[in-house]
Design a protein around this motif. Structure first.
Motif, short mmCIF file in Angstrom:
data_model
loop_
_atom_site.label_atom_id
_atom_site.label_comp_id
_atom_site.label_asym_id
_atom_site.label_seq_id
_atom_site.Cartn_x
_atom_site.Cartn_y
_atom_site.Cartn_z
N THR A 11 -13.10 -63.76 52.35
CA THR A 11 -11.92 -63.97 53.25
C THR A 11 -11.26 -62.56 53.66
O THR A 11 -11.23 -61.61 52.79
CB THR A 11 -10.97 -65.05 53.10
N ARG A 16 -7.69 -58.17 50.78
CA ARG A 16 -6.57 -57.27 50.60
C ARG A 16 -6.62 -56.92 48.97
O ARG A 16 -6.12 -55.91 48.61
CB ARG A 16 -5.72 -58.07 50.95
N PRO A 35 -13.55 -70.29 49.89
CA PRO A 35 -12.80 -71.56 50.35
C PRO A 35 -13.71 -72.54 50.93
O PRO A 35 -14.77 -72.46 51.24
CB PRO A 35 -11.59 -70.97 51.38
N ARG A 36 -12.94 -73.97 50.86
CA ARG A 36 -13.59 -74.90 51.35
C ARG A 36 -15.00 -75.27 51.07
O ARG A 36 -15.95 -76.15 51.81
CB ARG A 36 -13.54 -74.87 52.89
N GLN A 41 -11.03 -76.34 44.13
CA GLN A 41 -10.70 -77.64 43.63
C GLN A 41 -11.04 -78.01 42.33
O GLN A 41 -10.59 -79.03 41.97
CB GLN A 41 -11.24 -78.76 44.69
N ARG A 52 -3.98 -73.85 45.13
CA ARG A 52 -5.59 -73.98 45.17
C ARG A 52 -5.96 -73.03 46.59
O ARG A 52 -6.82 -73.37 47.12
CB ARG A 52 -6.25 -75.17 45.48
N GLU A 66 -0.80 -64.83 46.26
CA GLU A 66 -0.42 -64.21 47.83
C GLU A 66 -0.84 -62.95 47.85
O GLU A 66 -0.44 -61.95 47.01
CB GLU A 66 0.99 -64.43 47.79
N SER A 67 -1.71 -62.66 48.95
CA SER A 67 -2.24 -61.42 48.96
C SER A 67 -1.37 -60.23 49.01
O SER A 67 -1.49 -58.96 48.14
CB SER A 67 -3.44 -61.43 50.03
N TYR A 113 -4.08 -67.16 62.11
CA TYR A 113 -4.29 -68.48 61.25
C TYR A 113 -4.23 -69.80 62.09
O TYR A 113 -4.90 -70.54 61.62
CB TYR A 113 -3.39 -68.49 59.95
#
Ligand SMILES: N[C@@H](CCC(=O)N[C@@H](CS)C(=O)NCC(=O)O)C(=O)O
Length: 213
Positions: A11, A16, A35-36, A41, A52, A66-67, A113
Motif C-alpha cells: 500500500t 513509506r 490489507p482486507r 485480523q 489492525r 503510523e507511517s 483516503y
C-alpha cells in the motif's frame, strides 16, 4: 541495534516505511501482510497492532505504528549527521511538522483516503459520489497551494535537502496520479526526482510480498 521487523506491504502507507528503512540503509525483516484479506485480523497481528492497520514496525521490544511516525522514529533512532530524514534544527523541524500535518490531513486523510474509501472500496465504506467529487476538488486546491511554496525553485519541500516530508508528499502524489489527478509542474518534478532515488526503487520492490517469498 535490535532486529527490525516491518509488518505490511502493497500500500501507499506501507511503502513509506520500506522507503525510510532503505534511505537509512537499514536491514530488516518483513512480514508482508496486506490489507482486507484477513492478514491484519490474525491473533498474531492483533498483538503487534491492536488497531489492525499496516504498517507497523517492531524494533526489539518497541513497536511503533503510523507511517509518518515510523519515518520519524527511524530517523531519530538510526539517522546520522550525514543521513537523516527529519531535521533537528528547531525551525526546520517546525517546518517539517507543518508539511507533515498538511500532507497527512489535507492530502491523505481528507482527499485521497476519502476517494479510496467511497470510490475504490464502496462494498466496505459505501459509495458516496458527491463526497468523492468534493475530495478531488479539495485536493486540487490544496495541491495548488503546495506548489506555490515551491515557486522559489527549491528542489525539496524543506529546501535543498531531501527529507521525510518529500516521502509523504511523493506517496500522495503517486496515489493521486493513479487516480488520474493532474499535478502542478513543481510537484511533478519533486515526485519524479524522488522516484529516481535508489531507496525508492528498492522500497517499491520490497513493498511487494513476492520479494520476501
Ligand atoms: N494513518 C495510517 C493509515 C494506515 C492504514 O489505513 N492502512 C490500511 C492500508 S493502507 C490498512 O491497514 N488497512 C487494514 C485493513 O483494512 O485490513 C498510516 O499512515 O500508517
Amino acid at each position: 541495534m535490535g532486529e527490525l521487523t516491518l509488518w505490511g506491504a502493497t500500500t501507499t502507507r506501507t511503502i513509506r516505511a520500506h522507503w525510510a528503512l532503505h534511505e537509512l540503509g537499514l536491514s530488516y525483516r518483513c512480514e508482508p501482510i496486506r490489507p482486507r484479506n484477513g492478514e491484519t485480523q490474525t491473533e498474531r497481528y492483533g498483538l503487534v497492532n491492536p488497531r489492525r492497520k499496516i504498517p507497523a514496525l517492531v524494533d526489539g521490544d518497541f513497536t511503533i505504528t503510523e507511517s509518518a511516525a515510523i519515518i520519524s522514529y527511524l530517523s531519530a533512532a538510526y539517522g546520522t549527521r550525514e543521513r537523516f530524514l527529519v531535521p533537528t534544527d528547531i525551525r526546520l523541524r517546525a517546518r517539517y511538522d507543518e508539511w507533515a500535518s498538511f500532507i497527512l490531513m489535507e492530502l491523505d486523510a481528507t482527499s485521497m483516503y476519502v476517494v479510496r474509501r467511497h470510490h475504490g472500496l464502496p462494498e466496505i465504506y459505501g459509495a458516496a459520489p458527491v463526497a468523492v467529487d468534493a475530495a478531488f476538488a479539495y485536493f486540487q486546491r490544496q495541491i495548488a497551494s503546495a506548489a506555490l511554496a515551491m515557486a522559489d525553485g527549491r528542489e525539496w519541500l524543506l529546501g535543498d535537502r531531501f527529507s521525510g516530508v518529500d516521502m509523504l508528499m511523493t506517496t500522495c502524489l503517486t496515489w493521486a496520479t493513479r487516480l488520474g489527478q493532474p499535478l502542478p509542474d513543481e510537484l511533478v518534478r519533486l515526485r519524479d526526482r524522488a522516484m529516481e532515488r535508489p531507496a525508492y526503487i528498492a522500497a517499491s520492490q520490497a513493498n511487494q510480498p513476492e520479494y520476501w517469498a
